[in-house]
Scaffold this motif. Structure first.
Motif, PDB file in Angstrom:
ATOM      1  N   LYS A  87       0.834  -1.210   0.000  1.00  0.00           N
ATOM      2  CA  LYS A  87       0.000   0.000   0.000  1.00  0.00           C
ATOM      3  C   LYS A  87       0.869   1.260   0.000  1.00  0.00           C
ATOM      4  O   LYS A  87       0.697   2.154   0.824  1.00  0.00           O
ATOM      5  N   GLU A  88       1.843   1.269  -0.916  1.00  0.00           N
ATOM      6  CA  GLU A  88       2.712   2.424  -1.176  1.00  0.00           C
ATOM      7  C   GLU A  88       3.665   2.732  -0.030  1.00  0.00           C
ATOM      8  O   GLU A  88       4.215   3.839   0.050  1.00  0.00           O
ATOM      9  N   ARG A  89       3.912   1.769   0.844  1.00  0.00           N
ATOM     10  CA  ARG A  89       4.842   1.958   1.957  1.00  0.00           C
ATOM     11  C   ARG A  89       5.858   0.814   1.960  1.00  0.00           C
ATOM     12  O   ARG A  89       5.475  -0.358   1.889  1.00  0.00           O
ATOM     13  N   ASN A  90       7.142   1.149   2.026  1.00  0.00           N
ATOM     14  CA  ASN A  90       8.187   0.134   2.050  1.00  0.00           C
ATOM     15  C   ASN A  90       8.257  -0.485   3.443  1.00  0.00           C
ATOM     16  O   ASN A  90       8.776   0.115   4.379  1.00  0.00           O
ATOM     17  N   ILE A  91       7.735  -1.709   3.589  1.00  0.00           N
ATOM     18  CA  ILE A  91       7.664  -2.312   4.917  1.00  0.00           C
ATOM     19  C   ILE A  91       8.990  -2.933   5.346  1.00  0.00           C
ATOM     20  O   ILE A  91       9.131  -3.361   6.504  1.00  0.00           O
ATOM     21  N   LEU A  92       9.986  -2.976   4.451  1.00  0.00           N
ATOM     22  CA  LEU A  92      11.305  -3.452   4.864  1.00  0.00           C
ATOM     23  C   LEU A  92      11.964  -2.498   5.850  1.00  0.00           C
ATOM     24  O   LEU A  92      12.829  -2.901   6.608  1.00  0.00           O
ATOM     25  N   GLY A  93      11.530  -1.250   5.832  1.00  0.00           N
ATOM     26  CA  GLY A  93      12.125  -0.268   6.739  1.00  0.00           C
ATOM     27  C   GLY A  93      11.448  -0.171   8.095  1.00  0.00           C
ATOM     28  O   GLY A  93      11.834   0.655   8.934  1.00  0.00           O
ATOM     29  N   LEU A  94      10.443  -0.998   8.340  1.00  0.00           N
ATOM     30  CA  LEU A  94       9.701  -0.910   9.592  1.00  0.00           C
ATOM     31  C   LEU A  94      10.433  -1.615  10.729  1.00  0.00           C
ATOM     32  O   LEU A  94      11.132  -2.610  10.522  1.00  0.00           O
ATOM     33  N   ASN A  95      10.251  -1.091  11.952  1.00  0.00           N
ATOM     34  CA  ASN A  95      10.819  -1.788  13.111  1.00  0.00           C
ATOM     35  C   ASN A  95       9.921  -2.960  13.503  1.00  0.00           C
ATOM     36  O   ASN A  95       8.863  -3.175  12.912  1.00  0.00           O
ATOM     37  N   LYS A  96      10.329  -3.717  14.530  1.00  0.00           N
ATOM     38  CA  LYS A  96       9.609  -4.946  14.895  1.00  0.00           C
ATOM     39  C   LYS A  96       8.164  -4.676  15.290  1.00  0.00           C
ATOM     40  O   LYS A  96       7.266  -5.442  14.952  1.00  0.00           O
ATOM     41  N   GLU A  97       7.933  -3.613  16.007  1.00  0.00           N
ATOM     42  CA  GLU A  97       6.570  -3.303  16.452  1.00  0.00           C
ATOM     43  C   GLU A  97       5.699  -2.891  15.275  1.00  0.00           C
ATOM     44  O   GLU A  97       4.527  -3.276  15.179  1.00  0.00           O
ATOM     45  N   GLU A  98       6.273  -2.117  14.352  1.00  0.00           N
ATOM     46  CA  GLU A  98       5.510  -1.669  13.184  1.00  0.00           C
ATOM     47  C   GLU A  98       5.176  -2.832  12.251  1.00  0.00           C
ATOM     48  O   GLU A  98       4.061  -2.919  11.750  1.00  0.00           O
ATOM     49  N   ILE A  99       6.138  -3.731  12.035  1.00  0.00           N
ATOM     50  CA  ILE A  99       5.862  -4.871  11.147  1.00  0.00           C
ATOM     51  C   ILE A  99       4.876  -5.830  11.792  1.00  0.00           C
ATOM     52  O   ILE A  99       4.098  -6.498  11.114  1.00  0.00           O
ATOM     53  N   ARG A 100       4.868  -5.909  13.138  1.00  0.00           N
ATOM     54  CA  ARG A 100       3.904  -6.772  13.816  1.00  0.00           C
ATOM     55  C   ARG A 100       2.478  -6.290  13.553  1.00  0.00           C
ATOM     56  O   ARG A 100       1.553  -7.099  13.468  1.00  0.00           O
ATOM     57  N   LYS A 101       2.300  -4.980  13.412  1.00  0.00           N
ATOM     58  CA  LYS A 101       0.974  -4.432  13.127  1.00  0.00           C
ATOM     59  C   LYS A 101       0.527  -4.768  11.702  1.00  0.00           C
ATOM     60  O   LYS A 101      -0.668  -4.860  11.426  1.00  0.00           O
ATOM     61  N   VAL A 102       1.500  -4.933  10.800  1.00  0.00           N
ATOM     62  CA  VAL A 102       1.171  -5.301   9.417  1.00  0.00           C
ATOM     63  C   VAL A 102       0.777  -6.769   9.352  1.00  0.00           C
ATOM     64  O   VAL A 102      -0.164  -7.143   8.656  1.00  0.00           O
ATOM     65  N   ARG A 103       1.509  -7.615  10.100  1.00  0.00           N
ATOM     66  CA  ARG A 103       1.218  -9.050  10.105  1.00  0.00           C
ATOM     67  C   ARG A 103      -0.165  -9.309  10.671  1.00  0.00           C
ATOM     68  O   ARG A 103      -0.519  -8.801  11.728  1.00  0.00           O
ATOM     69  N   GLY A 104      -0.926 -10.094  10.009  1.00  0.00           N
ATOM     70  CA  GLY A 104      -2.253 -10.459  10.502  1.00  0.00           C
ATOM     71  C   GLY A 104      -3.315  -9.483  10.053  1.00  0.00           C
ATOM     72  O   GLY A 104      -4.292  -9.868   9.402  1.00  0.00           O
ATOM     73  N   LYS A 105      -3.131  -8.211  10.335  1.00  0.00           N
ATOM     74  CA  LYS A 105      -4.146  -7.224   9.986  1.00  0.00           C
ATOM     75  C   LYS A 105      -4.015  -6.752   8.544  1.00  0.00           C
ATOM     76  O   LYS A 105      -5.016  -6.542   7.857  1.00  0.00           O
ATOM     77  N   GLY A 106      -2.769  -6.595   8.069  1.00  0.00           N
ATOM     78  CA  GLY A 106      -2.557  -6.202   6.683  1.00  0.00           C
ATOM     79  C   GLY A 106      -2.302  -7.396   5.791  1.00  0.00           C
ATOM     80  O   GLY A 106      -2.930  -7.569   4.749  1.00  0.00           O
ATOM     81  N   ILE A 107      -1.336  -8.217   6.207  1.00  0.00           N
ATOM     82  CA  ILE A 107      -0.940  -9.402   5.453  1.00  0.00           C
ATOM     83  C   ILE A 107      -0.926 -10.592   6.408  1.00  0.00           C
ATOM     84  O   ILE A 107      -0.252 -10.558   7.433  1.00  0.00           O
ATOM     85  N   ALA A 108      -1.661 -11.641   6.081  1.00  0.00           N
ATOM     86  CA  ALA A 108      -1.705 -12.842   6.911  1.00  0.00           C
ATOM     87  C   ALA A 108      -1.236 -14.030   6.086  1.00  0.00           C
ATOM     88  O   ALA A 108      -1.290 -14.014   4.860  1.00  0.00           O
ATOM     89  N   MET A 109      -0.784 -15.077   6.796  1.00  0.00           N
ATOM     90  CA  MET A 109      -0.229 -16.233   6.102  1.00  0.00           C
ATOM     91  C   MET A 109      -0.754 -17.526   6.696  1.00  0.00           C
ATOM     92  O   MET A 109      -0.891 -17.658   7.919  1.00  0.00           O
ATOM     93  N   VAL A 110      -1.058 -18.473   5.826  1.00  0.00           N
ATOM     94  CA  VAL A 110      -1.403 -19.837   6.211  1.00  0.00           C
ATOM     95  C   VAL A 110      -0.204 -20.706   5.865  1.00  0.00           C
ATOM     96  O   VAL A 110       0.159 -20.829   4.690  1.00  0.00           O
ATOM     97  N   PHE A 111       0.406 -21.300   6.885  1.00  0.00           N
ATOM     98  CA  PHE A 111       1.629 -22.068   6.675  1.00  0.00           C
ATOM     99  C   PHE A 111       1.323 -23.483   6.200  1.00  0.00           C
ATOM    100  O   PHE A 111       0.201 -23.977   6.295  1.00  0.00           O
ATOM    101  N   GLN A 112       2.369 -24.144   5.694  1.00  0.00           N
ATOM    102  CA  GLN A 112       2.205 -25.419   5.020  1.00  0.00           C
ATOM    103  C   GLN A 112       1.782 -26.549   5.954  1.00  0.00           C
ATOM    104  O   GLN A 112       0.998 -27.404   5.573  1.00  0.00           O
ATOM    105  N   GLU A 113       2.296 -26.590   7.174  1.00  0.00           N
ATOM    106  CA  GLU A 113       2.026 -27.697   8.083  1.00  0.00           C
ATOM    107  C   GLU A 113       1.160 -27.212   9.241  1.00  0.00           C
ATOM    108  O   GLU A 113       1.680 -26.741  10.252  1.00  0.00           O
ATOM    109  N   PRO A 114      -0.161 -27.290   9.144  1.00  0.00           N
ATOM    110  CA  PRO A 114      -1.030 -26.727  10.189  1.00  0.00           C
ATOM    111  C   PRO A 114      -0.816 -27.347  11.558  1.00  0.00           C
ATOM    112  O   PRO A 114      -0.930 -26.658  12.579  1.00  0.00           O
ATOM    113  N   PHE A 115      -0.497 -28.641  11.614  1.00  0.00           N
ATOM    114  CA  PHE A 115      -0.333 -29.279  12.915  1.00  0.00           C
ATOM    115  C   PHE A 115       0.848 -28.692  13.674  1.00  0.00           C
ATOM    116  O   PHE A 115       0.853 -28.638  14.900  1.00  0.00           O
TER     117      PHE A 115
END
Length: 270
Positions: free
Chosen positions: A69-97
């Motif tokens: 969304k027009e923002r370079n998220i590589l420059g974010l600190n840990k707290e800022e990227i945590r806000k992106v994870r889940g709410k902005g971008i979420a992931m379903v991993f290969q091994e659910p168990f």
């Protein structure tokens, strides 16, 4: 022309002196499904982990941008990227168990996903858990089960429900149909398409299987040895593949009535 919600520009990731992702670029359009295709070890999962800031400690990003969304998220600190994870971008991993807590009931784990970014009243949490189970077409009593009591397909649906708990704009699915039988695979893919259309969510679908790409994707990027070797609209790539590696992957799709004794092998040197 559709809006690009995610753009990766010249991304390079290394483990020490070894480049594992080499100067890749691609974009994901809003409300579309794009597939990242390649054999195991090609760099697909590392690419997704780079997007979420979840690379292992020994990995380093040497170069590039990841624009969400027009923002370079590589420059974010840990707290800022945590806000992106889940709410902005979420992931379903290969091994659910592997990612479900074996000693917690499903309802509790879904509740934690619901409250990971925002606080809710107990009644609102209960309603949201019920909504999520309904969304992934699981009965409400699933909330009282433990992960080991569920089938592989049910666990994968729970992982999807957890990823959708914070209403992300992008959903990354890492080989979500691996180790599932063909009928369950189809149920999962149909569910993904239904959710994508209902919520107008953008999806990055990681797979090694072009038959799955044909079922679900709008566009495709073919990845080999950490590089994007071909990209384009799904129909064009499937009908008129340009790169020899793409042609080999497509030739590995089993066809009903095929008389070949064995499927072709991939040539790692090309």
């Amino acid at each position: 022309m559709a809006e690009n919600i995610l753009k990766i520009n010249d991304l390079t990731v290394s483990f020490g002196s070894k480049r594992v992702i080499d100067n890749i670029s691609f974009s994901l359009e809003k409300g579309r499904v794009a597939a990242l295709v390649g054999e195991s070890g090609s760099g697909k999962t590392l690419t997704s982990l780079s997007i979420l800031g979840l690379l292992p400690e020994e990995a380093s990003i040497e170069n590039g941008e990841i624009i969400f969304k027009e923002r370079n998220i590589l420059g974010l600190n840990k707290e800022e990227i945590r806000k992106v994870r889940g709410k902005g971008i979420a992931m379903v991993f290969q091994e659910p168990f592997t990612f479900l807590n074996p000693v917690m009931r499903i309802g509790t784990q879904l509740s934690e996903a619901v409250t990971s970014h925002e606080s809710h009243s107990n009644s609102a949490i209960k309603d949201k858990v019920a909504e999520l189970l309904n969304m992934v077409k699981l009965p409400q009593e699933t909330a009282f089960s433990y992960p080991h009591e569920l089938s592989g397909g049910m666990r994968q649906r729970i992982m999807m429900a957890m990823a959708l708990a914070s209403n992300p704009e992008i959903l990354i699915l890492d080989e979500p149909t691996t180790a599932l039988d063909v009928s369950i695979q189809k149920h999962i893919l149909d569910l993904v398409k239904e959710i994508q259309q209902k919520k107008n969510i953008s999806i990055l679908f990681i797979t090694h299987d072009f038959s799955i790409v044909n079922m679900i994707a709008d566009s495709v990027w073919v990845m080999k040895n950490g590089c994007i070797v071909e990209s384009g609209e799904k129909d064009r790539v499937l009908k008129y593949p340009q790169h020899i590696y793409t042609k080999e992957l497509i030739s590995c799709i089993p066809i009903l009535g095929d008389t070949r004794e064995r499927l072709p092998e991939l040539n790692s040197e090309q």
